[in-house]
Design a protein around this motif. Structure first.
Motif, PDB file in Angstrom:
ATOM      1  N   ALA A  20       0.866  -1.168   0.103  1.00 46.94           N
ATOM      2  CA  ALA A  20      -0.061   0.046   0.030  1.00 46.94           C
ATOM      3  C   ALA A  20       0.940   1.445  -0.025  1.00 46.94           C
ATOM      4  O   ALA A  20       0.470   2.392  -0.692  1.00 46.94           O
ATOM      5  N   ILE A  21       2.060   1.203   0.743  1.00 44.19           N
ATOM      6  CA  ILE A  21       2.761   2.466   0.742  1.00 44.19           C
ATOM      7  C   ILE A  21       3.406   2.736  -0.623  1.00 44.19           C
ATOM      8  O   ILE A  21       3.489   3.743  -1.016  1.00 44.19           O
ATOM      9  N   VAL A  22       4.082   1.676  -1.134  1.00 44.06           N
ATOM     10  CA  VAL A  22       4.492   1.481  -2.584  1.00 44.06           C
ATOM     11  C   VAL A  22       3.526   2.037  -3.483  1.00 44.06           C
ATOM     12  O   VAL A  22       3.850   3.253  -4.450  1.00 44.06           O
ATOM     13  N   GLN A  23       2.274   1.764  -3.476  1.00 41.56           N
ATOM     14  CA  GLN A  23       1.146   2.097  -4.482  1.00 41.56           C
ATOM     15  C   GLN A  23       1.004   3.677  -4.031  1.00 41.56           C
ATOM     16  O   GLN A  23       0.637   4.460  -5.046  1.00 41.56           O
ATOM     17  N   THR A  24       0.956   3.955  -2.877  1.00 41.86           N
ATOM     18  CA  THR A  24       0.743   5.450  -2.571  1.00 41.86           C
ATOM     19  C   THR A  24       1.800   6.241  -2.997  1.00 41.86           C
ATOM     20  O   THR A  24       1.585   7.329  -3.626  1.00 41.86           O
ATOM     21  N   LEU A  25       2.942   6.041  -2.895  1.00 44.55           N
ATOM     22  CA  LEU A  25       4.301   6.798  -3.449  1.00 44.55           C
ATOM     23  C   LEU A  25       4.273   6.769  -4.986  1.00 44.55           C
ATOM     24  O   LEU A  25       4.722   7.894  -5.375  1.00 44.55           O
ATOM     25  N   GLN A  26       3.667   5.969  -5.597  1.00 40.09           N
ATOM     26  CA  GLN A  26       3.729   5.781  -7.031  1.00 40.09           C
ATOM     27  C   GLN A  26       2.539   6.564  -7.438  1.00 40.09           C
ATOM     28  O   GLN A  26       2.290   6.709  -8.795  1.00 40.09           O
ATOM     29  N   GLY A  32       2.065  16.187   0.348  1.00 37.10           N
ATOM     30  CA  GLY A  32       1.353  16.192   1.612  1.00 37.10           C
ATOM     31  C   GLY A  32       0.411  15.049   1.743  1.00 37.10           C
ATOM     32  O   GLY A  32       0.405  14.178   2.855  1.00 37.10           O
ATOM     33  N   SER A  33      -0.360  14.702   0.519  1.00 39.90           N
ATOM     34  CA  SER A  33      -1.232  13.656   0.809  1.00 39.90           C
ATOM     35  C   SER A  33      -0.717  12.212   0.805  1.00 39.90           C
ATOM     36  O   SER A  33      -0.937  11.394   1.543  1.00 39.90           O
ATOM     37  N   LYS A  34       0.399  12.165   0.424  1.00 38.03           N
ATOM     38  CA  LYS A  34       1.182  11.049   0.191  1.00 38.03           C
ATOM     39  C   LYS A  34       1.812  10.751   1.357  1.00 38.03           C
ATOM     40  O   LYS A  34       1.820   9.459   2.180  1.00 38.03           O
ATOM     41  N   VAL A  35       2.415  11.586   2.218  1.00 35.78           N
ATOM     42  CA  VAL A  35       2.722  11.707   3.377  1.00 35.78           C
ATOM     43  C   VAL A  35       1.567  11.305   4.604  1.00 35.78           C
ATOM     44  O   VAL A  35       1.936  10.458   5.322  1.00 35.78           O
ATOM     45  N   LEU A  36       0.541  11.993   4.549  1.00 40.20           N
ATOM     46  CA  LEU A  36      -0.573  11.470   5.244  1.00 40.20           C
ATOM     47  C   LEU A  36      -1.144   9.988   5.011  1.00 40.20           C
ATOM     48  O   LEU A  36      -1.352   9.354   6.262  1.00 40.20           O
ATOM     49  N   TRP A  37      -1.141   9.650   3.792  1.00 34.27           N
ATOM     50  CA  TRP A  37      -1.600   8.237   3.892  1.00 34.27           C
ATOM     51  C   TRP A  37      -0.602   7.323   4.390  1.00 34.27           C
ATOM     52  O   TRP A  37      -0.765   6.371   5.066  1.00 34.27           O
ATOM     53  N   THR A  38       0.572   7.633   4.205  1.00 31.88           N
ATOM     54  CA  THR A  38       1.931   6.666   4.710  1.00 31.88           C
ATOM     55  C   THR A  38       1.716   6.588   6.197  1.00 31.88           C
ATOM     56  O   THR A  38       1.887   5.504   6.638  1.00 31.88           O
ATOM     57  N   VAL A  39       1.457   7.724   6.877  1.00 27.97           N
ATOM     58  CA  VAL A  39       1.642   7.760   8.403  1.00 27.97           C
ATOM     59  C   VAL A  39       0.343   7.078   8.739  1.00 27.97           C
ATOM     60  O   VAL A  39       0.538   6.291   9.815  1.00 27.97           O
ATOM     61  N   LEU A  40      -0.753   7.000   7.984  1.00 29.11           N
ATOM     62  CA  LEU A  40      -2.033   6.338   8.454  1.00 29.11           C
ATOM     63  C   LEU A  40      -1.691   4.691   8.380  1.00 29.11           C
ATOM     64  O   LEU A  40      -2.081   4.060   9.282  1.00 29.11           O
ATOM     65  N   ILE A  41      -1.212   4.435   7.376  1.00 26.99           N
ATOM     66  CA  ILE A  41      -1.052   3.110   7.169  1.00 26.99           C
ATOM     67  C   ILE A  41      -0.083   2.568   8.192  1.00 26.99           C
ATOM     68  O   ILE A  41      -0.282   1.326   8.654  1.00 26.99           O
ATOM     69  N   LEU A  42       0.941   3.338   8.553  1.00 24.05           N
ATOM     70  CA  LEU A  42       2.010   2.915   9.529  1.00 24.05           C
ATOM     71  C   LEU A  42       1.417   2.848  10.930  1.00 24.05           C
ATOM     72  O   LEU A  42       1.758   1.759  11.645  1.00 24.05           O
ATOM     73  N   VAL A  43       0.772   3.841  11.331  1.00 27.25           N
ATOM     74  CA  VAL A  43      -0.198   4.020  12.551  1.00 27.25           C
ATOM     75  C   VAL A  43      -1.119   2.903  12.920  1.00 27.25           C
ATOM     76  O   VAL A  43      -1.267   2.393  14.045  1.00 27.25           O
ATOM     77  N   ALA A  55     -10.411   4.810   0.060  1.00 25.05           N
ATOM     78  CA  ALA A  55     -10.399   6.109  -0.410  1.00 25.05           C
ATOM     79  C   ALA A  55      -9.084   6.574  -0.876  1.00 25.05           C
ATOM     80  O   ALA A  55      -8.920   7.720  -0.801  1.00 25.05           O
ATOM     81  N   GLY A  56      -8.087   5.921  -0.705  1.00 25.39           N
ATOM     82  CA  GLY A  56      -6.644   6.281  -0.931  1.00 25.39           C
ATOM     83  C   GLY A  56      -6.746   6.728  -2.308  1.00 25.39           C
ATOM     84  O   GLY A  56      -7.363   6.438  -3.287  1.00 25.39           O
ATOM     85  N   PRO A  57      -5.340   7.363  -2.722  1.00 30.33           N
ATOM     86  CA  PRO A  57      -5.079   7.709  -4.140  1.00 30.33           C
ATOM     87  C   PRO A  57      -4.782   6.510  -4.818  1.00 30.33           C
ATOM     88  O   PRO A  57      -4.090   5.163  -4.492  1.00 30.33           O
ATOM     89  N   ARG A  58      -5.125   6.699  -6.123  1.00 35.86           N
ATOM     90  CA  ARG A  58      -4.931   5.656  -7.164  1.00 35.86           C
ATOM     91  C   ARG A  58      -3.645   5.794  -7.616  1.00 35.86           C
ATOM     92  O   ARG A  58      -3.096   6.954  -8.182  1.00 35.86           O
TER      93      ARG A  58
END
Length: 62
Positions: A20-26, A32-43, A55-58
Motif C-alpha cells: 500500500a505504501i509503494v502504491q501510494t508513493l507511485q 502532503g497527501s502521500k505523507v498523510l496516507w503513509t503515516v495512516l498506514i503505518l500507525v 479512499a486512497g490515491p490511485r
C-alpha cells in the motif's frame, strides 16, 4: 498453533502495508497527501489499509 497463525497473519499485514505504501508513493497525489496516507498506514495498519483501499490515491496507470 496459535502463535504460528498469528505470525503468518502479521507477515501478511506487513506485506500488505508495504504494498500500500509503494502504491501510494507511485500515485499522482500531492506530497502532503502521500505523507498523510503513509503515516495512516503505518500507525493504524489494518484500519489504515481498509481506509486506503476505499479512499486512497490511485496508482498511475500506464
Amino acid at each position: 498453533m496459535g502463535m504460528e497463525v498469528s505470525g503468518i497473519i502479521g507477515l501478511l499485514v506487513l506485506i500488505a502495508c508495504i504494498w500500500a505504501i509503494v502504491q501510494t508513493l507511485q500515485s499522482t497525489a500531492s506530497t502532503g497527501s502521500k505523507v498523510l496516507w503513509t503515516v495512516l498506514i503505518l500507525v493504524l495498519p489494518i484500519l489504515g489499509l481498509i481506509i486506503w483501499l476505499l479512499a486512497g490515491p490511485r496508482p498511475v496507470r500506464g
